[in-house]
Each structure stands twice: as structure tokens, then as C-alpha cells.
Scaffold this active site. Sequence first.
Site, PDB file in Angstrom:
ATOM      1  N   CYS A   1       0.832  -1.198   0.000  1.00 20.86           N
ATOM      2  CA  CYS A   1       0.000   0.000   0.000  1.00 20.86           C
ATOM      3  C   CYS A   1       0.868   1.250   0.000  1.00 20.86           C
ATOM      4  O   CYS A   1       0.388   2.365  -0.063  1.00 20.86           O
ATOM      5  CB  CYS A   1      -1.001  -0.003   1.137  1.00 20.86           C
ATOM      6  SG  CYS A   1      -0.296   0.442   2.712  1.00 20.86           S
TER       7      CYS A   1
ATOM      8  N   ASP B   1       2.904   2.441   2.378  1.00 18.09           N
ATOM      9  CA  ASP B   1       3.278   3.053   3.647  1.00 18.09           C
ATOM     10  C   ASP B   1       3.761   2.011   4.644  1.00 18.09           C
ATOM     11  O   ASP B   1       3.078   1.021   4.894  1.00 18.09           O
ATOM     12  CB  ASP B   1       2.072   3.787   4.259  1.00 18.09           C
ATOM     13  CG  ASP B   1       1.562   4.886   3.348  1.00 18.09           C
ATOM     14  OD1 ASP B   1       2.379   5.453   2.600  1.00 18.09           O
ATOM     15  OD2 ASP B   1       0.348   5.165   3.386  1.00 18.09           O
TER      16      ASP B   1
ATOM     17  N   CYS C   1       3.891   8.384   1.857  1.00 12.56           N
ATOM     18  CA  CYS C   1       3.577   9.657   1.232  1.00 12.56           C
ATOM     19  C   CYS C   1       3.656  10.772   2.275  1.00 12.56           C
ATOM     20  O   CYS C   1       3.847  10.517   3.466  1.00 12.56           O
ATOM     21  CB  CYS C   1       2.180   9.604   0.622  1.00 12.56           C
ATOM     22  SG  CYS C   1       0.884   9.339   1.832  1.00 12.56           S
TER      23      CYS C   1
ATOM     24  N   CYS D   1      -4.082   7.072   6.144  1.00 11.63           N
ATOM     25  CA  CYS D   1      -2.747   7.306   6.707  1.00 11.63           C
ATOM     26  C   CYS D   1      -2.839   7.568   8.196  1.00 11.63           C
ATOM     27  O   CYS D   1      -1.992   7.131   8.970  1.00 11.63           O
ATOM     28  CB  CYS D   1      -2.069   8.492   6.031  1.00 11.63           C
ATOM     29  SG  CYS D   1      -1.730   8.224   4.302  1.00 11.63           S
TER      30      CYS D   1
END
Lengths: 130, 388
Positions: free
Chosen positions: A36, A38, A65, A109
Site C-alpha cells: 500500500c 506506507d 507519502c 494514513c
Amino acid sequence: MKPYYSKQVIEHFLHPKNLGKLKDADGVGKVGNPACGDVMELFIKVEKKNSKEIIKDIKFYTLGCAAAIATSDMACELVKGKTIQEALEINYQDIVGELGDLPPIKIHCSVLAREGLKAAVEDYRKKSKK
Amino acid sequence: MAKIYLDYAATTPLNPNVFKAMLPYLKQDFGNTSSIHSLGQQALGAIDEARAVLADFLGCDAQEIIFTGSATEANNLAVLGTVQAVKNKQPHVITTPIEHHAVLEPCRELEKQGVEVSYLPVDKEGLVTLADVKKALKPNTVLVSIMYANNEVGAIQPIQEIGQLIKKTSPKILFHTDAVQAVNYLDCNVEKLGVDLLTLSAHKIYGPKGVGALFVKNGILIKPLIYGGGQEAGLRSGTENVAGIVGLASAIKEIQNPKHKIQNIRTRQFRDKLIKNILKIIPDAHLNGSLVHRLPNNVNISFRGVEGEAIVIALDQKGIAASTGSACSSKSLEPSHVLLAMGFSEEEAHGSLRITLGRPTTPKDLERLLKVLPPIIQKLRQISGYQL
């Protein structure tokens, strides 16, 4: 023009305050997956005071990100100095709120940052049982 | 500090000559091409002229050009329109996994309707091989759709060779190419390429947004997507975007200008120097895609231990506009489908930065990028705990 990311996100992304590793961490949580995009690693130092467990220090590494990095840093800010109990009550909306806002697609996130904290606390519990 | 735009594969600014050509059709010459009065006939004349310009560029007849509202629409028309028009009860389609979503999604739609779609493999450089095309062709194959040049890694496919192979196998099989990224740089003569359908876009070649075109070879059966007044030979109803179409033609004329051909050589030199310098200055970085079969303006590099999105955001803070794989990727969290198809791991596919050069790009712009990028990568690697 509304920028893609809020000022707060950019600030925490460019200048994270809690970046790095705690060598003598009491708990380490590693969450996310490269698929994904992260991966977050969270280190906590816990201090016991009057039967309370306080998160004395917290640091992170995040591959991800700008939102993943900013939410990691913000999660650290929010829980530093709090008891474990208080820290676990912080939810992803609190993290998003503190950052102004996040693009809808990036909300996950902030969930990751919370998961990281949970994992670090679990690791701490496991270690302190021994 | 002046902003530096290095995302020309996403879109391009309007060329001032193109703007000038469009202007009358946004002002006094606003007629509807379907009107029989002079104002209408003037508009009709304008799009006829535009059609002739495109026909000259592609080496086809003017009536083989269908203007659309976008290249996405043209791709949809090419894929859905041809397959849905064939009488074959079990049609088979061949494409690649590195196509733009404007081809992949109509293919998925066809699959839902029971059409068999084969996705050709691509090698580590993003290239399709003739052997794989040959292997995939079946007696019931009705359409092969392969992009001319890829938008993410700039890989240029051997369209001419594939075209020959297909026609040798069966002249009945239709061959479509999405040439959106290629038009600015590569020979798009449809006869030479051996294609039956070709898609192009205006806004990738310094023309306006909202207009594309599809070359449809005479005699090909194709079912429209949009029904109405029967414009564009019944294949694309709706009052024509006259200013947009005039803009597209004007942008094509600019490409034919020798000045821009020379500029393309310069762009290629800039590209090579930039790639060399980035790989020299930044450790653990690698170029994605072929160096030889590559668009002159495309640079796509992965940096280990760093996410592409984070690089783009950090560059933006320094006034430099670049991209991860594709502009569309910002709307999804999936790693680049192009890099995945090329055999990269998901982690690697997340770490790519795309820099695409354009006509206004100067050596100074690239010097600035080379100054700004290394500390960004270094900082992000510090944040991710990446050990060199």
C-alpha cells in the site's frame, strides 16, 4: 485555491519533530505494508509514575507519502507525555483534526499512525510481562 | 522564485499561435457547423480545414478523422465501438497491461460483457515483443490495441512491426494504437505504422483541453458511443467544439514545423544529461524503462526507501512540478500498474518519480532540479530510516 495538503501537513512532512529511533525503546510497533506504499515504525519509551504509565518519549520512521509522514509526526506529538490509556483513546479523527484536514483518499494514513501506536503499546505490554 | 513545470506528459500549456488560431471561433465566428447560413458554413469550413491538416499529418483521408471530446473518448470509441460492431459471437481482444486507463477500462467493460481479453506481457523495459503478439493471436481475434508510447516510462512499442505481423496473419484483425504521448515526437503515418485506428489528443501537444481525435480507416465497422445529430459521420454526435478542433489542427501544424523537430533533438539531449546526472548524484536510484526505446522527454526514476508522492510534494514546495507514475495515480493508492507489469515489486513501484520535459524547458530548469532533488531524497530516506 485550496492546496492538496493543508499548511500543517506540509509543516509536519517537511520538518517532523519526532523523527528517528529510540535505542532503548520499551515498545516498538511496525505497521503497514509496502504494497500500500506506507510502512511505519514507532518507538516508545514508557515511564511508570504513581502506578501510571506515561509515554515519556516517542519517535518514528515512516516510508510513505507526505500524509503518512505528517500523520506519524502528529500522532507522536499528540501522545507524548500522555498516559498509555489516554494515548490509546486518541482516534484518527483527532490526528486529522490537528492537521487541519487530509484529502479523503489519505485518511487511511491517520489510521496507520494509530495502528502503529497500538502495536508499540502491545509490544511494550508483551515485554513488560516477561 | 519562478515555478518550474516538468510534467509535460500530464498536460502542456497552450502554444500562443494555437491560441491565436482558436480565438476567432470563441468570438465572432461562433457558428454551428450544422447551420446552413454563412456563419454556420464558415464553422464547417474551419473544421474541414482542420480535418485536412490531421489527414496530412497522419497520411490518411480527411473523412477518416473523427473529432472527439478527448483522447479518452477516442480510445473508448476505438475499443468498444469496433468490438461491439463485429458479428463474431465470441470476439477476442489483445491489449497490454501498460495501456492508459482509457484503454484498460473499456477492455474490462468488454470482459464484463463476456469478451475474452488477452493482456500481453511486457519485459523489464516495458516493451512488448513480436513473439508474444504472434502467440496471442487467435482465429477469433478482432482487435489488437497497443499504445505507441507509454505515458509513465516513455517506452516506445514496435508498432510498425506489430502492424505488419497482424496484417500478415489476418487482414481482418483491427489494429488500434493510442498515440497520445507519441504524436509530439514520433512518425504517426498510419500507413507506415499499419494501424486501422489511432488516437490522439490536443492538450498533450500544446493544444487545448477537451478535444481529441480518432483515425478510423475507411470501411471499418464501428458503433458510436454517442447518438444524436449525426455529426462526425454519425460516429460522434454533438455540436463540434470548433475552436478546440481548430486548436488541435494548429497544434499539429506546429509539430510539423522544422523548428520543433530540432527542439525535440535538444529535448533528448537534455533528457540524457538529466538521467546521467541524477543517477550519478543520488545513490540507490535506477531508471525505469528502456533507454533506447524511450520518448525524448521522459525520465522515470525510482529511489529506494522513498515514496514517489512524497518527492512530488517536496518538489512542489520548492516550486517544481513533477509527477509520480501518472497524474491519475493521485486519485488512487494503487502502485503504478505500468511498473508492476514490468516486473517491479509493489515497493519499487511506489518509489518512482516521473519528470517529463517540454518545449519551454531550459538547462537552467534542470540545473535547479538537480540542486533541489538530492537533499529531498536524503531527507526522505532519513525519515524512512533507509540505510544506504
